[in-house]
Design a protein around this motif. Structure first.
Motif, mmCIF file in Angstrom:
data_model
loop_
_atom_site.group_PDB
_atom_site.id
_atom_site.type_symbol
_atom_site.label_atom_id
_atom_site.label_comp_id
_atom_site.label_asym_id
_atom_site.label_seq_id
_atom_site.Cartn_x
_atom_site.Cartn_y
_atom_site.Cartn_z
ATOM 1 N N LEU A 7 28.726 -2.256 -17.330
ATOM 2 C CA LEU A 7 29.787 -2.202 -16.326
ATOM 3 C C LEU A 7 29.229 -1.577 -15.050
ATOM 4 N N PRO A 8 29.921 -1.751 -13.930
ATOM 5 C CA PRO A 8 29.466 -1.090 -12.700
ATOM 6 C C PRO A 8 29.440 0.425 -12.889
ATOM 7 N N PRO A 9 28.516 1.107 -12.214
ATOM 8 C CA PRO A 9 28.452 2.573 -12.353
ATOM 9 C C PRO A 9 29.649 3.232 -11.693
ATOM 10 N N VAL A 10 30.197 4.221 -12.348
ATOM 11 C CA VAL A 10 31.344 4.957 -11.820
ATOM 12 C C VAL A 10 30.857 6.257 -11.195
ATOM 13 N N ARG A 11 31.520 6.662 -10.125
ATOM 14 C CA ARG A 11 31.201 7.943 -9.499
ATOM 15 C C ARG A 11 32.236 8.956 -9.961
ATOM 16 N N LEU A 12 31.870 9.760 -10.919
ATOM 17 C CA LEU A 12 32.791 10.729 -11.495
ATOM 18 C C LEU A 12 32.860 11.987 -10.646
ATOM 19 N N HIS A 13 34.036 12.589 -10.595
ATOM 20 C CA HIS A 13 34.175 13.879 -9.931
ATOM 21 C C HIS A 13 33.538 14.961 -10.814
ATOM 22 N N PRO A 14 33.194 16.123 -10.262
ATOM 23 C CA PRO A 14 32.593 17.202 -11.064
ATOM 24 C C PRO A 14 33.492 17.592 -12.230
ATOM 25 N N LEU A 172 38.539 -3.033 -11.754
ATOM 26 C CA LEU A 172 39.079 -3.180 -10.413
ATOM 27 C C LEU A 172 38.922 -1.898 -9.588
ATOM 28 N N THR A 173 38.843 -0.770 -10.270
ATOM 29 C CA THR A 173 38.723 0.522 -9.597
ATOM 30 C C THR A 173 37.271 0.881 -9.333
ATOM 31 N N VAL A 174 36.426 0.634 -10.340
ATOM 32 C CA VAL A 174 35.015 1.016 -10.253
ATOM 33 C C VAL A 174 34.236 -0.188 -9.736
ATOM 34 N N SER A 175 34.196 -0.360 -8.430
ATOM 35 C CA SER A 175 33.489 -1.499 -7.850
ATOM 36 C C SER A 175 31.999 -1.210 -7.794
ATOM 37 N N GLU A 176 31.194 -2.226 -7.458
ATOM 38 C CA GLU A 176 29.750 -2.077 -7.424
ATOM 39 C C GLU A 176 29.295 -1.001 -6.443
ATOM 40 N N ASP A 177 30.016 -0.868 -5.327
ATOM 41 C CA ASP A 177 29.545 0.033 -4.283
ATOM 42 C C ASP A 177 30.511 1.162 -3.992
ATOM 43 N N ALA A 300 17.592 0.858 -14.438
ATOM 44 C CA ALA A 300 19.054 0.943 -14.383
ATOM 45 C C ALA A 300 19.594 0.527 -13.023
ATOM 46 N N THR A 301 19.001 1.056 -11.961
ATOM 47 C CA THR A 301 19.532 0.755 -10.631
ATOM 48 C C THR A 301 19.283 -0.686 -10.215
ATOM 49 N N ALA A 302 18.416 -1.386 -10.929
ATOM 50 C CA ALA A 302 18.235 -2.812 -10.661
ATOM 51 C C ALA A 302 19.538 -3.568 -10.835
ATOM 52 N N ARG A 303 20.446 -3.029 -11.670
ATOM 53 C CA ARG A 303 21.720 -3.702 -11.934
ATOM 54 C C ARG A 303 22.862 -3.117 -11.097
ATOM 55 N N PHE A 304 22.564 -2.105 -10.283
ATOM 56 C CA PHE A 304 23.592 -1.452 -9.485
ATOM 57 C C PHE A 304 23.768 -2.164 -8.145
ATOM 58 N N GLY A 305 24.936 -1.999 -7.538
ATOM 59 C CA GLY A 305 25.122 -2.395 -6.151
ATOM 60 C C GLY A 305 24.317 -1.484 -5.247
ATOM 61 N N ALA A 311 22.948 6.160 -4.144
ATOM 62 C CA ALA A 311 23.518 7.438 -4.583
ATOM 63 C C ALA A 311 22.786 7.953 -5.824
ATOM 64 N N GLU A 312 22.513 7.055 -6.771
ATOM 65 C CA GLU A 312 21.802 7.453 -7.996
ATOM 66 C C GLU A 312 20.392 7.921 -7.658
ATOM 67 N N THR A 313 19.732 7.187 -6.759
ATOM 68 C CA THR A 313 18.363 7.541 -6.382
ATOM 69 C C THR A 313 18.312 8.879 -5.660
ATOM 70 N N GLU A 314 19.287 9.146 -4.812
ATOM 71 C CA GLU A 314 19.327 10.436 -4.109
ATOM 72 C C GLU A 314 19.452 11.595 -5.093
ATOM 73 N N HIS A 315 20.303 11.414 -6.131
ATOM 74 C CA HIS A 315 20.407 12.432 -7.188
ATOM 75 C C HIS A 315 19.040 12.655 -7.830
ATOM 76 N N TRP A 316 18.349 11.568 -8.113
ATOM 77 C CA TRP A 316 17.052 11.635 -8.801
ATOM 78 C C TRP A 316 16.018 12.335 -7.920
ATOM 79 N N LEU A 317 15.964 11.986 -6.642
ATOM 80 C CA LEU A 317 14.975 12.566 -5.733
ATOM 81 C C LEU A 317 15.230 14.053 -5.483
ATOM 82 N N ASP A 318 16.478 14.461 -5.530
ATOM 83 C CA ASP A 318 16.816 15.873 -5.292
ATOM 84 C C ASP A 318 16.140 16.803 -6.293
ATOM 85 N N ARG A 319 15.788 16.277 -7.468
ATOM 86 C CA ARG A 319 15.193 17.104 -8.533
ATOM 87 C C ARG A 319 13.662 17.135 -8.459
#
Length: 475
Positions: A7-14, A172-177, A300-305, A311-319
């Protein structure tokens, strides 16, 4: 909805924010109050529900009044019981005590609170697919069992229908982007379950089924809102008035909001994702790859919008330190498999987020046949000195790799068609040279160019080149 494709990746709140939202939901807060209220004198029936004579006191404690007060109190008690906030001490005597999980609501970590909320959510979703109690009572047979055939109600089918609706609402809520902010009209949600994808104009029979589904969903979302899964604007009661009755005021049949609007809350997105994972779906969440390797990130991000991938890559680079991250990304981008071009595209996009500290890693791969092209692009865009010019072979290889990545990411999109037209226009002998490119995707790329180019003559050239490339690969 198939559980074989992600499914498209969801951006969860903390989690802390979600836990606060869970604690403030009407139903969980009522359940907690009842659990704290329960004592030695509290009695439950054989099913674990509060005995009837105690329901008025429970309703009063919760500040409930009206005809439905006892029903709401009973519902809150069931959530308390199923979520572990109260426990039955003696089934025969019907005595209860505070459950072990009650303390988690005040002293537990956010994850603990959400675990309790999820248990309550399951109770509410199960309740939402059950017909009204009056109908159940009427359907009791002589042995006290429910005669489902007289209800025209299939419990399993009803549960599957609601699961399907919630799955579609998630999609419908969790769109690609990013998350969809607009509420979903109830008719659209009902139609997503009833109207076949290949149907043009719905028949009257299908429209009647959609209308029936809307009424079921109206009841169900009213049940689901107090647990915090959704924000719901019910169907306007004026629309359901009998045809013989004169409406109290004029009804605008064209106002879609009057037919019900539903929005998945951030807490609801968390809850539905948890249920989807439990059911075997691949339901990624942005940020969960931060501790994984670059190979997992690019795969994984190959399948992301585009936006979710960034956003996922920025999380990864921050570490990570920029230079080490760049080297790890470049190593993971290598390969001749079908997914490699898109991995390299995601690698290139990831490297665009890395600063000048990564330059040594890019210079190290200038002579790499798979990475030299993207390294030159990165260095040139930053005005680096001493960047060697690419060979003609490298230019063509990088072109094929780029088109292959775009095909994998977007399919036959308008953007790709524009890219194909531009390539053919800029390079008069493109196809004469391109079929010789030593890239696993050369034939597929040329076939796609023949399919996408609007000029029949150019398209024919591309198909001929694809045939030559395939013959060369076979030989």
């Amino acid at each position: 909805m198939s559980d074989s494709s992600p499914l498209p990746p969801v951006r969860l709140h903390p989690e802390a924010e979600l836990a606060r939202a869970a604690l403030s939901t009407p139903l969980l807060s009522r359940a907690a109050r009842l659990a704290r209220w329960a004592g030695p004198e509290t009695r439950v029936d054989a099913g674990g529900g509060l005995v009837e004579e105690q329901l008025p006191a429970a309703a009063e404690l919760l500040g409930l009044s009206g005809d439905d007060a006892a029903a709401y109190a009973s519902e809150a008690w069931r959530v308390a019981l199923d979520a572990g906030l109260v426990e039955i001490v003696d089934e025969e005597a019907g005595t209860v005590t505070a459950g072990a999980d009650l303390a988690l609501l005040t002293g537990g970590a956010p994850h603990d609170v959400l675990t309790v909320w999820l248990a309550g959510l399951e109770t509410v979703i199960a309740d939402a697919s059950v017909p009204d109690l009056d109908a159940l009572v009427e359907a009791l047979d002589e042995s006290g069992e429910v005669d489902f055939s007289s209800l025209d109600w299939d419990p399993q089918a009803e549960a599957e229908f609601l699961d399907g609706v919630l799955g579609n609402l998630y999609l419908l809520t969790v769109s690609e982007d990013g998350p969809g902010q607009a509420p979903v009209p109830l008719p659209a949600l009902a139609a997503s379950m009833i109207v076949p994808d290949d149907m043009g104009e719905p028949t009257n029979d299908v429209l009647e089924q959609v209308s029936d589904a809307m009424m079921r969903l109206d009841d169900q979302f009213r049940v689901l809102e107090p647990i915090g899964l959704v924000e719901y604007q019910p169907v306007d009661e004026a629309l359901m008035a009998d045809a013989d009755e004169e409406p109290a005021e004029a009804v605008d049949d064209t106002d879609v909001a009057r037919y019900g609007m539903v929005r998945l809350t951030p807490l609801g997105a968390f809850g539905l994702r948890a249920r989807l994972l439990e059911a075997g779906f691949e339901a990624p969440a942005v940020g969960e790859l931060a501790d994984k390797g670059a190979d997992a990130l690019l795969q994984a991000t190959a399948r992301f919008g585009q936006s979710a991938a960034q956003a996922e890559t920025e999380h990864w680079l921050d570490r990570r330190e920029p230079l080490a991250a760049a080297r790890e990304l470049l190593a993971a981008a290598r390969g001749a498999d079908a997914g490699a071009p898109l991995r390299r595209l995601r690698c290139q996009q990831a490297l665009s987020l890395v600063g000048a500290e990564a330059e040594p890693a890019l210079r190290e791969v200038l002579d790499d046949p798979e990475l030299g092209g993207l390294a030159r692009v990165w260095l040139s865009e930053r005005g680096a000195a001493g960047v060697p010019a690419p060979s003609q072979d490298l230019v063509f290889w990088l072109t094929v790799d780029t088109v292959a990545a775009q095909l994998a990411a977007e399919g036959n999109s308008d953007e790709l068609q524009a890219l194909v037209e531009g390539l053919a226009e800029q390079h008069g002998g493109f196809f004469a040279a391109a079929w010789r490119v030593d890239h696993p995707a050369t034939a597929d790329v040329l076939e796609a160019m023949g399919r996408l180019h609007p000029d029949k003559k150019v398209a024919k050239e591309a198909r001929k080149a694809a045939f030559k490339a395939r013959s060369q690969q076979a030989g």
